[in-house]
Design a protein around this motif. Structure first.
Motif, PDB file in Angstrom:
ATOM      1  N   TYR A 355      25.395  54.866  63.260  1.00  0.00           N
ATOM      2  CA  TYR A 355      25.836  53.785  62.364  1.00  0.00           C
ATOM      3  C   TYR A 355      26.959  54.365  61.522  1.00  0.00           C
ATOM      4  O   TYR A 355      26.749  55.251  60.690  1.00  0.00           O
ATOM      5  CB  TYR A 355      24.674  53.318  61.490  1.00  0.00           C
ATOM      6  CG  TYR A 355      24.946  52.060  60.694  1.00  0.00           C
ATOM      7  CD1 TYR A 355      24.391  50.846  61.089  1.00  0.00           C
ATOM      8  CD2 TYR A 355      25.738  52.074  59.547  1.00  0.00           C
ATOM      9  CE1 TYR A 355      24.619  49.681  60.348  1.00  0.00           C
ATOM     10  CE2 TYR A 355      25.977  50.930  58.818  1.00  0.00           C
ATOM     11  CZ  TYR A 355      25.416  49.729  59.228  1.00  0.00           C
ATOM     12  OH  TYR A 355      25.638  48.594  58.509  1.00  0.00           O
ATOM     13  N   LYS A 356      28.175  53.861  61.674  1.00  0.00           N
ATOM     14  CA  LYS A 356      29.354  54.500  61.086  1.00  0.00           C
ATOM     15  C   LYS A 356      29.950  53.707  59.909  1.00  0.00           C
ATOM     16  O   LYS A 356      29.950  52.476  59.907  1.00  0.00           O
ATOM     17  CB  LYS A 356      30.444  54.680  62.141  1.00  0.00           C
ATOM     18  CG  LYS A 356      30.157  55.733  63.183  1.00  0.00           C
ATOM     19  CD  LYS A 356      31.337  55.861  64.131  1.00  0.00           C
ATOM     20  CE  LYS A 356      31.117  56.908  65.201  1.00  0.00           C
ATOM     21  NZ  LYS A 356      32.276  56.992  66.125  1.00  0.00           N
ATOM     22  N   VAL A 357      30.461  54.476  58.969  1.00  0.00           N
ATOM     23  CA  VAL A 357      31.377  53.958  57.942  1.00  0.00           C
ATOM     24  C   VAL A 357      32.621  54.853  58.017  1.00  0.00           C
ATOM     25  O   VAL A 357      32.576  55.954  58.547  1.00  0.00           O
ATOM     26  CB  VAL A 357      30.747  54.002  56.537  1.00  0.00           C
ATOM     27  CG1 VAL A 357      29.504  53.141  56.487  1.00  0.00           C
ATOM     28  CG2 VAL A 357      30.423  55.435  56.122  1.00  0.00           C
ATOM     29  N   TYR A 358      33.749  54.351  57.436  1.00  0.00           N
ATOM     30  CA  TYR A 358      35.001  55.081  57.635  1.00  0.00           C
ATOM     31  C   TYR A 358      35.678  55.420  56.304  1.00  0.00           C
ATOM     32  O   TYR A 358      35.759  54.586  55.396  1.00  0.00           O
ATOM     33  CB  TYR A 358      35.951  54.264  58.509  1.00  0.00           C
ATOM     34  CG  TYR A 358      35.466  54.193  59.948  1.00  0.00           C
ATOM     35  CD1 TYR A 358      35.809  55.183  60.870  1.00  0.00           C
ATOM     36  CD2 TYR A 358      34.642  53.142  60.359  1.00  0.00           C
ATOM     37  CE1 TYR A 358      35.358  55.114  62.184  1.00  0.00           C
ATOM     38  CE2 TYR A 358      34.185  53.080  61.674  1.00  0.00           C
ATOM     39  CZ  TYR A 358      34.538  54.067  62.573  1.00  0.00           C
ATOM     40  OH  TYR A 358      34.090  54.012  63.868  1.00  0.00           O
ATOM     41  N   HIS A 359      36.189  56.652  56.280  1.00  0.00           N
ATOM     42  CA  HIS A 359      36.871  57.210  55.115  1.00  0.00           C
ATOM     43  C   HIS A 359      38.365  56.979  55.229  1.00  0.00           C
ATOM     44  O   HIS A 359      38.925  56.956  56.321  1.00  0.00           O
ATOM     45  CB  HIS A 359      36.574  58.714  55.024  1.00  0.00           C
ATOM     46  CG  HIS A 359      37.014  59.369  53.766  1.00  0.00           C
ATOM     47  ND1 HIS A 359      38.321  59.789  53.553  1.00  0.00           N
ATOM     48  CD2 HIS A 359      36.316  59.699  52.640  1.00  0.00           C
ATOM     49  CE1 HIS A 359      38.409  60.340  52.362  1.00  0.00           C
ATOM     50  NE2 HIS A 359      37.218  60.308  51.783  1.00  0.00           N
ATOM     51  N   TYR A 360      39.007  56.795  54.078  1.00  0.00           N
ATOM     52  CA  TYR A 360      40.453  56.616  54.047  1.00  0.00           C
ATOM     53  C   TYR A 360      41.149  57.853  54.620  1.00  0.00           C
ATOM     54  O   TYR A 360      40.737  58.988  54.379  1.00  0.00           O
ATOM     55  CB  TYR A 360      40.909  56.399  52.603  1.00  0.00           C
ATOM     56  CG  TYR A 360      42.393  56.175  52.438  1.00  0.00           C
ATOM     57  CD1 TYR A 360      42.946  54.924  52.637  1.00  0.00           C
ATOM     58  CD2 TYR A 360      43.228  57.214  52.054  1.00  0.00           C
ATOM     59  CE1 TYR A 360      44.310  54.708  52.472  1.00  0.00           C
ATOM     60  CE2 TYR A 360      44.597  57.019  51.884  1.00  0.00           C
ATOM     61  CZ  TYR A 360      45.124  55.755  52.107  1.00  0.00           C
ATOM     62  OH  TYR A 360      46.465  55.547  51.940  1.00  0.00           O
ATOM     63  N   ASN A 361      42.209  57.641  55.390  1.00  0.00           N
ATOM     64  CA  ASN A 361      42.969  58.745  55.974  1.00  0.00           C
ATOM     65  C   ASN A 361      44.231  58.966  55.154  1.00  0.00           C
ATOM     66  O   ASN A 361      45.147  58.143  55.154  1.00  0.00           O
ATOM     67  CB  ASN A 361      43.323  58.436  57.434  1.00  0.00           C
ATOM     68  CG  ASN A 361      44.048  59.601  58.094  1.00  0.00           C
ATOM     69  OD1 ASN A 361      43.833  60.741  57.734  1.00  0.00           O
ATOM     70  ND2 ASN A 361      44.910  59.294  59.052  1.00  0.00           N
TER      71      ASN A 361
END
Length: 362
Positions: A355-361
């Motif tokens: 189950y993924k969440v995403y960090h700012y690049n």
């Protein structure tokens, strides 16, 4: 035989003498009466006569007495159905519009969500506060379905250890202890001043998390775990292929290893173990590498350490005293130390590798 009386002489009345005598008598009477009164008051300690106080106009404005029965605060796998209050807490050094846009997309009823932010008193913190307040004003004056139950903004009463918030500077190994100790203080300050008596869940969500499933809160709560954390990745453009790709980001969610325990046993009392650095190979099992392309989204794994990029906690865990240690706690600090402290209190952490969440690049 009675002798005849001699002639009787009448004295002329002296009016001056009478006036002086009358005045003297009045003075004596006045002196005696007031001396007695004064003596009586002194001996009996007679209280002075007071005029009745005027009724205060503020009496009707006194706040009512509020009573809470914590046994009635439910924390269940169906938080929407049971109308359970959620507190979303975010330490923020920079404002990302993508973070706010993602927050508005959350499908959990906004009238059950209270937002809490803490920002440093720095130039970047001031800019972030201004941008945040603008978005809050816009949202809270907008559509009723988008308005949150409440919003709390706090400013740190201590200086951050790093002057720069650049990703490369933040993640230098030599900066980790001071940086994460400061983060712990910020998290604890925010938690202790915002946790309500009716709060069921606390979602820790970093300000640089810019993409999550819109059902994040109810998805995590459905597992009915005291502490649960999804897998945090980062989207980027692969320079070798020129195509969009993604990579692991948060290495603080892990299962402990004998190697890490051996390292800890040889450490001094003020030393901490850091994950994700070649200089300190712990050989822990990192959740970020447990991701399976075709794996079940709801697959659970037990964890000994957790990251704080997106972390759902039952409010009772915090009420029991589990916080983010700003000091070495079993050689762990901040979110990893929180997981250890919670375990010592009888609460266990769970991870969702698929189950993924995403960090700012950056």
């Amino acid at each position: 035989m009675a002798r005849p009386l001699g002639p009787v002489r009448l004295r002329r009345t002296n009016y001056l003498t009478l006036c002086i005598g009358a005045i003297l008598c009045l003075f004596i009477i006045y002196f005696l009466s007031h001396t007695g009164s004064s003596s009586q008051t002194t001996n009996a300690t007679r209280p002075p006569t007071r005029k009745p106080a005027a009724k205060s106009s503020l009496i009707g404005e006194r706040p009512p007495v509020r009573r809470f029965n914590l046994n009635n605060v439910t924390i269940t796998p169906d938080p929407i159905g049971n109308r359970e209050a959620v507190l979303i807490l975010t330490p923020m050094a920079r404002f990302y519009q993508e973070y706010w846009d993602n927050l508005l997309k959350l499908q959990y009823p906004h009238d059950l969500i209270t937002l809490g932010f803490i920002l440093p008193k720095t130039k970047e913190g001031n800019a972030a506060t201004t941008a945040l307040q603008a978005q809050i004003t816009k949202t809270q004056k907008g559509s009723a379905k988008d308005r949150f139950r409440g919003v709390i903004i706090e400013r740190q009463d201590f200086d951050p250890p790093l002057s720069s918030q650049d990703e490369s500077e933040r993640h230098k190994m030599e900066n980790q202890k001071a940086r994460r100790a400061s983060m712990s203080r910020a998290r604890n300050s925010l938690l202790f001043t915002t946790l309500g008596a009716d709060t069921s869940w606390v979602l820790w969500l970093d300000s640089d998390i810019v993409e999550t499933p819109p059902t994040l809160i109810q998805d995590l709560a459905a597992h009915d775990k005291p502490i649960i954390v999804p897998n945090c990745y980062q989207r980027y453009n692969d320079p070798t292929t020129g195509k969009a790709a993604e990579r692991p980001y948060d290495f603080n969610s892990w299962q402990d290893s004998p190697t890490a325990q051996e390292i800890a046993n040889k450490m001094g009392p003020d030393d901490i173990i850091l994950e994700g650095y070649s200089e300190m190979a712990t050989y822990r099992a990192l959740m970020t590498y447990m991701f399976e392309i075709n794996g079940q989204k709801n697959m659970e794994v037990d964890l000994d350490g957790v990251g704080g990029t997106a972390l759902l906690v039952k409010a009772d865990v915090h009420r029991d005293g589990a916080m983010f240690p700003p000091f070495p706690f079993y050689h762990l600090i901040e979110t990893e130390g929180f997981a250890k402290m919670a375990r010592r209190l009888g609460w266990h952490a769970t991870g969702l590798p698929n189950y993924k969440v995403y960090h700012y690049n950056e």
